[in-house]
Design a protein around this motif. Structure first.
Motif, PDB file in Angstrom:
ATOM      1  N   ALA A  27      26.063  42.177 -40.009  1.00  0.00           N
ATOM      2  CA  ALA A  27      26.476  43.361 -40.784  1.00  0.00           C
ATOM      3  C   ALA A  27      26.757  43.014 -42.236  1.00  0.00           C
ATOM      4  O   ALA A  27      26.440  43.794 -43.140  1.00  0.00           O
ATOM      5  CB  ALA A  27      27.708  43.999 -40.146  1.00  0.00           C
ATOM      6  N   LEU A  28      27.363  41.855 -42.455  1.00  0.00           N
ATOM      7  CA  LEU A  28      27.746  41.465 -43.816  1.00  0.00           C
ATOM      8  C   LEU A  28      26.768  40.492 -44.457  1.00  0.00           C
ATOM      9  O   LEU A  28      26.980  40.053 -45.583  1.00  0.00           O
ATOM     10  CB  LEU A  28      29.148  40.837 -43.792  1.00  0.00           C
ATOM     11  CG  LEU A  28      30.262  41.739 -43.276  1.00  0.00           C
ATOM     12  CD1 LEU A  28      31.572  40.974 -43.204  1.00  0.00           C
ATOM     13  CD2 LEU A  28      30.403  42.987 -44.126  1.00  0.00           C
ATOM     14  N   ASP A  29      25.683  40.172 -43.741  1.00  0.00           N
ATOM     15  CA  ASP A  29      24.671  39.242 -44.229  1.00  0.00           C
ATOM     16  C   ASP A  29      25.318  37.923 -44.663  1.00  0.00           C
ATOM     17  O   ASP A  29      25.086  37.434 -45.768  1.00  0.00           O
ATOM     18  CB  ASP A  29      23.867  39.870 -45.369  1.00  0.00           C
ATOM     19  CG  ASP A  29      22.576  39.120 -45.640  1.00  0.00           C
ATOM     20  OD1 ASP A  29      22.032  38.512 -44.690  1.00  0.00           O
ATOM     21  OD2 ASP A  29      22.127  39.121 -46.802  1.00  0.00           O
ATOM     22  N   LEU A  30      26.152  37.369 -43.763  1.00  0.00           N
ATOM     23  CA  LEU A  30      26.894  36.149 -44.065  1.00  0.00           C
ATOM     24  C   LEU A  30      26.109  34.905 -43.683  1.00  0.00           C
ATOM     25  O   LEU A  30      25.437  34.867 -42.667  1.00  0.00           O
ATOM     26  CB  LEU A  30      28.222  36.124 -43.298  1.00  0.00           C
ATOM     27  CG  LEU A  30      29.248  37.167 -43.672  1.00  0.00           C
ATOM     28  CD1 LEU A  30      30.458  37.052 -42.756  1.00  0.00           C
ATOM     29  CD2 LEU A  30      29.664  37.023 -45.123  1.00  0.00           C
ATOM     30  N   ASP A  31      26.260  33.894 -44.482  1.00  0.00           N
ATOM     31  CA  ASP A  31      25.695  32.579 -44.212  1.00  0.00           C
ATOM     32  C   ASP A  31      26.527  31.908 -43.113  1.00  0.00           C
ATOM     33  O   ASP A  31      27.718  32.162 -42.980  1.00  0.00           O
ATOM     34  CB  ASP A  31      25.764  31.746 -45.500  1.00  0.00           C
ATOM     35  CG  ASP A  31      24.995  30.455 -45.394  1.00  0.00           C
ATOM     36  OD1 ASP A  31      25.406  29.595 -44.595  1.00  0.00           O
ATOM     37  OD2 ASP A  31      23.991  30.309 -46.102  1.00  0.00           O
ATOM     38  N   GLU A  32      25.899  31.045 -42.354  1.00  0.00           N
ATOM     39  CA  GLU A  32      26.602  30.320 -41.288  1.00  0.00           C
ATOM     40  C   GLU A  32      27.712  29.430 -41.843  1.00  0.00           C
ATOM     41  O   GLU A  32      28.613  29.031 -41.110  1.00  0.00           O
ATOM     42  CB  GLU A  32      25.616  29.470 -40.477  1.00  0.00           C
ATOM     43  CG  GLU A  32      24.700  30.278 -39.589  1.00  0.00           C
ATOM     44  CD  GLU A  32      25.439  30.949 -38.421  1.00  0.00           C
ATOM     45  OE1 GLU A  32      26.399  30.361 -37.892  1.00  0.00           O
ATOM     46  OE2 GLU A  32      25.031  32.059 -38.067  1.00  0.00           O
ATOM     47  N   LYS A  33      27.654  29.116 -43.136  1.00  0.00           N
ATOM     48  CA  LYS A  33      28.675  28.268 -43.756  1.00  0.00           C
ATOM     49  C   LYS A  33      30.019  28.979 -43.866  1.00  0.00           C
ATOM     50  O   LYS A  33      31.049  28.321 -43.977  1.00  0.00           O
ATOM     51  CB  LYS A  33      28.218  27.815 -45.143  1.00  0.00           C
ATOM     52  CG  LYS A  33      27.002  26.931 -45.125  1.00  0.00           C
ATOM     53  CD  LYS A  33      26.551  26.622 -46.537  1.00  0.00           C
ATOM     54  CE  LYS A  33      25.208  25.910 -46.509  1.00  0.00           C
ATOM     55  NZ  LYS A  33      24.647  25.773 -47.856  1.00  0.00           N
ATOM     56  N   GLU A  36      39.956  40.253 -47.099  1.00  0.00           N
ATOM     57  CA  GLU A  36      40.034  39.707 -48.462  1.00  0.00           C
ATOM     58  C   GLU A  36      39.363  38.342 -48.565  1.00  0.00           C
ATOM     59  O   GLU A  36      38.986  37.912 -49.640  1.00  0.00           O
ATOM     60  CB  GLU A  36      41.495  39.539 -48.916  1.00  0.00           C
ATOM     61  CG  GLU A  36      42.320  40.776 -48.844  1.00  0.00           C
ATOM     62  CD  GLU A  36      43.150  40.842 -47.559  1.00  0.00           C
ATOM     63  OE1 GLU A  36      43.012  39.979 -46.677  1.00  0.00           O
ATOM     64  OE2 GLU A  36      43.924  41.794 -47.441  1.00  0.00           O
ATOM     65  N   GLU A  37      39.228  37.650 -47.431  1.00  0.00           N
ATOM     66  CA  GLU A  37      38.702  36.293 -47.415  1.00  0.00           C
ATOM     67  C   GLU A  37      37.201  36.220 -47.143  1.00  0.00           C
ATOM     68  O   GLU A  37      36.600  35.171 -47.319  1.00  0.00           O
ATOM     69  CB  GLU A  37      39.411  35.480 -46.319  1.00  0.00           C
ATOM     70  CG  GLU A  37      40.911  35.441 -46.440  1.00  0.00           C
ATOM     71  CD  GLU A  37      41.583  34.937 -45.180  1.00  0.00           C
ATOM     72  OE1 GLU A  37      40.916  34.820 -44.128  1.00  0.00           O
ATOM     73  OE2 GLU A  37      42.784  34.670 -45.238  1.00  0.00           O
ATOM     74  N   VAL A  38      36.610  37.311 -46.688  1.00  0.00           N
ATOM     75  CA  VAL A  38      35.210  37.293 -46.254  1.00  0.00           C
ATOM     76  C   VAL A  38      34.346  38.027 -47.273  1.00  0.00           C
ATOM     77  O   VAL A  38      34.570  39.214 -47.536  1.00  0.00           O
ATOM     78  CB  VAL A  38      35.068  37.940 -44.852  1.00  0.00           C
ATOM     79  CG1 VAL A  38      33.617  37.923 -44.401  1.00  0.00           C
ATOM     80  CG2 VAL A  38      35.960  37.231 -43.834  1.00  0.00           C
ATOM     81  N   PRO A  39      33.363  37.336 -47.861  1.00  0.00           N
ATOM     82  CA  PRO A  39      32.485  37.981 -48.841  1.00  0.00           C
ATOM     83  C   PRO A  39      31.773  39.206 -48.251  1.00  0.00           C
ATOM     84  O   PRO A  39      31.268  39.156 -47.129  1.00  0.00           O
ATOM     85  CB  PRO A  39      31.465  36.891 -49.185  1.00  0.00           C
ATOM     86  CG  PRO A  39      32.092  35.608 -48.758  1.00  0.00           C
ATOM     87  CD  PRO A  39      33.002  35.939 -47.616  1.00  0.00           C
TER      88      PRO A  39
END
Length: 66
Positions: free
Chosen positions: A17-23, A33-36
């Motif tokens: 959903a947030l297109d987050l990298d595995e890093k 607040e901590e998650v891009p």
């Protein structure tokens, strides 16, 4: 038969959903607040993705006014 969600399945949905990298480290204590990308629009994407990925639970008893 009971379908049980795992935290890994939920994290995968958040990442999609947030297109987050595995890093990016997600934990049960992660805060928006901590998650891009986890702003108000990102929150709506998370909800939509959760609803899409996992069948909603249907209540056994539905109250209705007569």
């Amino acid at each position: 038969m009971t379908n049980k969600l795992t935290i890994e399945q939920i994290f995968k949905t958040f990442r999609n959903a947030l297109d987050l990298d595995e890093k990016i480290n997600l934990t049960p204590e992660s805060a928006f607040e901590e998650v891009p990308g986890w702003d108000s629009l990102g929150h709506m994407r998370i909800i939509a993705e959760l609803e899409s990925d996992f069948d909603p639970v249907e209540p056994k008893h539905v109250c209705s006014a007569h």
